[in-house]
Design a protein around this motif. Structure first.
Motif, mmCIF file in Angstrom:
data_model
loop_
_atom_site.group_PDB
_atom_site.id
_atom_site.type_symbol
_atom_site.label_atom_id
_atom_site.label_comp_id
_atom_site.label_asym_id
_atom_site.label_seq_id
_atom_site.Cartn_x
_atom_site.Cartn_y
_atom_site.Cartn_z
ATOM 1 N N THR A 96 0.829 -1.211 0.000
ATOM 2 C CA THR A 96 0.000 0.000 0.000
ATOM 3 C C THR A 96 0.858 1.255 0.000
ATOM 4 N N ILE A 97 1.919 1.243 0.800
ATOM 5 C CA ILE A 97 2.803 2.413 0.870
ATOM 6 C C ILE A 97 3.515 2.624 -0.456
ATOM 7 N N ALA A 103 4.929 8.368 3.948
ATOM 8 C CA ALA A 103 6.046 8.159 4.866
ATOM 9 C C ALA A 103 5.562 7.927 6.293
ATOM 10 N N SER A 104 4.470 8.627 6.686
ATOM 11 C CA SER A 104 3.945 8.430 8.044
ATOM 12 C C SER A 104 3.340 7.043 8.218
ATOM 13 N N ARG A 105 2.859 6.465 7.115
ATOM 14 C CA ARG A 105 2.290 5.114 7.220
ATOM 15 C C ARG A 105 3.352 4.053 7.504
ATOM 16 N N LYS A 106 4.621 4.374 7.213
ATOM 17 C CA LYS A 106 5.676 3.408 7.475
ATOM 18 C C LYS A 106 5.814 3.098 8.973
ATOM 19 N N LYS A 107 5.371 4.027 9.821
ATOM 20 C CA LYS A 107 5.447 3.800 11.252
ATOM 21 C C LYS A 107 4.537 2.651 11.681
ATOM 22 N N LYS A 108 3.469 2.422 10.889
ATOM 23 C CA LYS A 108 2.588 1.299 11.225
ATOM 24 C C LYS A 108 3.312 -0.039 11.123
#
Length: 817
Positions: free
Chosen positions: A429-430, A450-455
Motif C-alpha cells: 500500500t505504501i 512516509a507516516s504510514r511506514k510507522k505502522k
C-alpha cells in the motif's frame, strides 16, 4: 546474595546418557543459588513443605546444566521430569538427594532411588525394607546394633596387637621428632605433634561408633524440631525459637564431628538402650502391622518367598533396585525422587507401582524420570521440562504438555503468518501511494505515505501472555521494536532411526514356524517327556471338569443334580486340580519353561509378547534366534539359507562393551562405534560408516567416542546398528526401550513401523507395544496364547485390566487378613 557449593557426583548427566567412563571417577558438581541475607528459606520451607530455589545454576566439569533456573516444587504434587538424554535430569535429582543445593529445608526427608548401582548386604530383602522404611525397624536395628556392641567379648590377642600397634606408632612419632630436631638451626622448629588418639580394640571401636551414631541421630532430630518450631513462631517468641534452633544445629554439628571416648560411650550406652526400648514401646503401629506393610510392598514389586528371604548381596542388580524402591515407598519421605523405576520391573509390578504412587502416596512430593509414557501419564500430575539449561513448568501430564506444545506452536505459526501478510499489505500500500504521489508531484501525499511506514514498526503481538490487550506501559525496558515480536520455539534436533531394508527372499510363507515346541533347561529327555505327558493329562482333566461342572443344589427338585452326578462333578474338579499340580511338579523337575508353543512369524508381522518376569519370554526369543534348541517340537524355517535373524536383548549394550570396549582400534586407540562397525564390515569406506551410524542416531562426534565412555542408551543404539549390518529378515527385540529417553523411544517405534521385515517384541512398555504391534501374545502359565482382540491397543488394555484385577484382589485379601 549468590551462594556456591561443590559436591561430588558419579556423573555429569543422566544415567541414561552419561558420558563418564566406567572408572567410577567422581565429577565435581558446582551449585550456585540466589539466597536472602539470612538464609530464611531453610526455615520457611519447613512450615509449608514447598521447595523454592531461585537463581539455581548447576554445573559439572565446566559444563552448565542449569543457568539461573527456578526450582519450585509444591507440596504433595507428583511431577514428571522430562528432557533429552544428557541434559542433567539425574544430576539434578542427585543434587536434591544430597542436599547440595542451598535453600532446601533441613528437615525435609528426601529419598532418591537411582536406576543402577544399588548395594546389597547380608540382610534379607524383608529386613532391609523394615530397617530402612519404618520407624520401628530403625529402632529395632539400632537396639540390635547396640546390644551386639555391648555383648561383644573382647579378644585378648586383638588387644595385644592393638597395644603393640600403638607402641609402634608412638615410637615412630618420637623418632620422627628426633630426626626433625637434628636438621640444624637454619630450619624452623617443627610444629608440635597432636596428642595421640585413644587406642581402641575392635569391640571398643564398635561400641564407640554405635553410640556416636545414635547420639548424632538424636541431636539431628532435636535440631529439626527446633527449626520447625522457629518456622512457626514470630516476633519475640520467634527470635527466641530461632536462637534455640541455631544452638541445636550447632550442638548437632559438634556431636557429629567431635571425638567420643570409650569410657564416655560405655557409660552412656545403658541409658541409650533404655531410651530406645522406651521409644519402641511408645510407637503406635505394631510389629505385625509393619511386617504386613513391608511384605505387601515387596509382593507388589514382584518378590516371592525365595527372593524376599534371600540376602540382598546375593540378589541381582534389578532385584536390589526393587529393594531400594520398597525402602523408599515404606519410608514415606517428604520428597521422593525416582529415576527410571520401571527399568527392572515387569508389567504387573509396574501396574502395582503406578497404582501405589497415584493412590497411596497422598501428601508426598514426587519427582519422576521415566521413558514409559503410559506410566508417566498415569502417575505425574504436572510436568517439568529441562531444556536449554532452564526448567519450564506445565500444569498437566506429559500427553497434555505435548498437545499444548503442538497447539501453541501452530498458533504462533498462524500468528506469524498473519503478521507477515499484514506487513506485506502495508508495504504494498505504501509503495503504491508513493508511486502515485511522485507521478502527481504531490508532496503532501508523499508525507502521508512516509507516516504510514510507522505502522510497520507497530506490527507485533496485540495481546500479552496472559491474554490482556497490549499496552506500551506493560513493556518495561529497552527494545528494538515497538511491539513484542512473535518468535517460534527453537526446534529440538530430531532423533531419527532408519533400519536398512532386508534382502528379498524368493519364497513365500512364514519366515519362522514353531510347532508344538517345549522349552526346558537342564532336564533329561525322559523327564521332559514325563512332563509333557503330565501336562497333556492335566489338559484332558481340565476339559473333563469343564464339561461336567459342579452345580449348586436348588430348592426345585427338577433343577437339582442328583447325588451321583454331583459327586462325579466334584471328583472331576478334584482330579483336574490334582493333575495340574502333578503337571506343575513334573515341569519343575524337568526344567520346563514353556510347553506346546505353536505360532508363525510371517513376513511383515509385528508380534508383541506380554508376560511377567520369569514367564519365559526371553527363552522363547532365544529359541527363535537359534541360540537355544527346543527340548521337544520343531523350529521350522524356509529352505533358503539366506534367512537372517537378528536379536537385540536388554544385555546387548553390556556385551558390546565386553566384546569391543577393551579392544583397540586400528591406530591403537580405544574402540569406538566407528571401529566396531568397521571391524564387522571392513568393506565399508569411512564416510559410509559414519553415514550408517547416523541412521541409528549416532552422529559423527558420538561415533568417534570410546565405547567405554558411552551411556547405556547410546550403546544400545550402537548394538542395534551392528545387528542390522546383516540386513536381517526377522528382528527380535527384548526390552529395547531400557535406558532410552522418551524421544528416542518414539523414534525407535517409528523405525519399527516403517521397516519391511518381521519383528517379535517383548517389552514392559505398554505404549511402545501399542504403537508398533499388530498382534499380541501372552506368555503365562507355561503356555503362549494369542489375545483374541484384533487391535493391539484393546489386547494390551484387556491384559492390563486382568492384571489390575488380580492386584486389587490380593490387596483386598491382605486387608481382610
Amino acid at each position: 546474595m549468590p551462594l556456591r557449593k561443590e559436591a561430588s557426583s558419579s556423573s555429569d548427566s543422566d544415567a541414561d546418557d552419561r558420558a563418564a567412563p566406567p572408572s567410577s571417577s567422581l565429577a565435581a558438581v558446582e551449585v550456585q543459588v540466589q539466597l536472602s541475607r539470612f538464609h530464611l528459606e531453610t526455615l520457611e520451607g519447613s512450615a509449608t513443605g514447598v521447595v523454592e530455589v531461585r537463581g539455581l545454576t548447576l554445573g559439572v566439569d565446566k559444563r552448565e546444566l542449569l543457568t539461573d533456573a527456578v526450582l519450585y516444587l509444591k507440596s504433595g504434587v507428583r511431577y514428571g521430569l522430562i528432557g533429552r538424554n544428557g541434559t542433567g535430569k539425574s544430576t539434578l535429582l542427585r543434587a536434591l538427594a544430597d542436599k547440595t543445593i542451598p535453600g532446601l529445608p533441613r528437615d525435609m526427608k528426601i529419598v532418591y532411588v537411582e536406576q543402577e548401582n544399588v548395594p546389597g548386604d547380608g540382610r534379607t530383602a524383608l529386613q532391609t525394607v523394615l530397617d530402612a522404611g519404618s520407624a520401628r525397624g530403625r529402632l529395632v536395628a539400632q537396639i540390635a546394633e547396640l546390644e551386639a556392641a555391648l555383648d561383644d567379648d573382647p579378644d585378648p590377642q586383638e588387644e595385644e596387637r592393638t597395644d603393640e600397634q600403638g607402641e609402634q606408632e608412638e615410637a615412630a612419632r618420637e623418632s620422627g621428632a628426633r630426626a626433625d630436631n637434628s636438621t640444624g638451626d637454619s630450619e624452623p622448629p617443627p610444629p608440635p605433634h597432636p596428642p595421640p588418639r585413644e587406642r581402641l580394640t575392635r569391640h571398643q571401636r564398635r561400641l564407640v561408633e554405635c553410640v556416636r551414631a545414635i547420639l548424632a541421630t538424636r541431636a539431628e532430630d532435636t535440631a529439626v524440631e527446633a527449626e520447625q518450631a522457629a518456622a512457626r513462631r514470630s516476633r519475640l517468641r520467634g527470635k527466641v525459637a530461632l536462637r534455640n534452633a541455631l544452638a541445636a544445629r550447632e550442638a548437632a554439628r559438634r556431636t557429629r564431628e567431635d571425638e567420643l571416648s570409650y569410657d564416655k560411650a560405655a557409660s552412656q550406652a545403658p541409658q541409650l538402650l533404655a531410651d530406645l526400648y522406651e521409644a519402641l514401646d511408645e510407637l503406635g503401629a505394631s510389629e505385625e502391622e509393619e511386617l504386613a506393610a513391608a511384605s505387601a510392598v515387596l509382593e507388589g514389586l514382584g518378590f516371592g518367598a525365595e527372593q524376599r528371604d534371600a540376602p540382598t548381596k546375593q540378589l541381582s542388580g534389578g532385584w536390589r533396585m526393587r529393594v531400594a524402591l520398597g525402602c523408599a515407598l515404606l519410608a514415606r519421605p517428604h520428597l521422593l525422587l525416582l529415576d527410571e523405576p520401571t527399568n527392572h520391573l515387569d508389567i504387573q509390578s509396574i501396574l502395582w507401582l503406578q497404582d501405589h504412587l497415584a493412590n497411596h502416596c497422598a501428601g508426598q512430593t514426587l519427582v519422576l524420570v521415566s521413558h514409559d509414557r503410559a506410566f508417566l501419564n498415569a502417575v505425574a500430575q504436572e510436568t517439568i521440562l529441562l531444556r536449554d539449561a532452564a526448567l519450564t513448568y506445565f500444569p498437566g501430564t506429559y500427553e497434555a504438555y505435548m498437545q499444548a506444545k503442538a497447539e501453541a506452536s501452530a498458533h504462533k505459526e498462524r500468528q506469524l503468518g498473519a503478521q507477515e501478510r499484514q506487513r506485506a499489505h502495508f508495504e504494498a500500500t505504501i509503495q503504491r501511494a508513493e508511486k502515485a504521489a511522485r507521478d502527481a508531484g504531490d508532496d503532501k501525499r508523499l508525507l502521508q505515505a512516509a507516516s504510514r511506514k510507522k505502522k510497520i514498526d507497530r506490527i507485533g503481538s496485540e495481546k500479552t501472555a496472559d491474554g490482556k490487550k497490549f499496552k506500551v506501559s506493560y513493556w518495561v525496558g529497552y527494545h528494538d521494536t515497538l511491539r513484542p515480536q512473535v518468535e517460534l520455539d527453537k526446534p529440538e534436533e530430531p532423533v531419527v532411526i532408519q533400519l536398512p531394508p532386508p534382502e528379498a527372499l524368493r519364497q513365500r510363507g512364514p519366515l519362522l514356524q514353531l510347532r508344538d515346541v517345549t522349552i526346558a533347561y537342564g532336564g533329561s529327555p525322559k523327564a521332559v517327556a514325563e512332563a509333557e505327558a503330565a501336562t497333556a493329562a492335566a489338559v484332558m482333566a481340565a476339559a473333563a471338569a469343564a464339561a461336567n461342572p459342579v452345580q449348586s443344589g436348588t430348592r426345585s427338585s427338577k433343577s437339582a443334580v442328583t447325588a451321583g452326578r454331583k459327586a462325579a462333578a466334584e471328583a472331576a474338579a478334584a482330579a483336574a486340580v490334582a493333575a495340574e499340580a502333578a503337571a506343575a511338579e513334573a515341569r519343575a523337575a524337568a526344567g520346563v519353561v514353556l510347553s506346546h508353543v505353536t505360532f508363525d512369524v510371517e513376513a511383515g508381522s509385528r508380534i508383541g509378547l506380554l508376560g511377567l518376569n520369569g514367564s519365559g519370554k526371553s527363552s522363547l526369543m532365544r529359541v527363535l534366534a537359534g541360540q537355544l534348541a527346543p527340548a521337544a517340537g520343531e523350529l521350522a524355517a524356509p529352505a533358503s539359507t539366506r534367512l537372517v535373524v537378528a536379536c537385540l536383548d536388554q544385555h546387548s549394550g553390556r556385551r558390546l562393551l565386553q566384546q569391543h570396549g577393551r579392544s583397540s582400534g586400528p591406530e591403537g586407540g580405544p574402540a569406538t562405534p566407528f571401529t566396531a562397525v568397521q571391524g564387522c564390515c571392513p568393506t565399508l569406506r569411512q564416510q559410509e560408516v559414519f553415514d550408517y551410524l547416523g541412521k541409528f542416531a549416532v552422529p559423527g562426534p558420538l561415533a568417534s567416542t570410546p565405547l567405554a565412555a558411552l551411556s547405556g542408551g547410546q550403546r544400545i543404539r550402537v548394538a542395534l546398528a551392528l545387528e542390522m549390518l546383516a540386513r536381517p529378515h526377522v528382528l527380535l527385540l527384548d526390552e529395547p526401550t531400557n535406558h532410552l529417553d522418551l524421544v528416542t523411544v518414539q523414534a525407535l517405534a517409528a523405525a519399527v513401523n516403517n521397516w519391511e521385515g518381521a519383528v517379535v517384541l517383548a517389552t514392559h512398555d505398554l505404549q511402545f507395544l501399542k504403537d508398533t504391534c499388530n498382534q499380541v501374545w501372552v506368555v503365562e502359565g507355561g503356555a503362549v496364547t494369542r489375545q483374541p482382540q484384533p487391535e493391539a491397543a484393546d489386547a494390551v488394555a484387556d491384559y492390563a485390566a486382568r492384571l489390575m484385577q488380580g492386584i486389587q484382589r490380593r490387596a483386598a485379601r491382605s486387608k481382610r487378613q
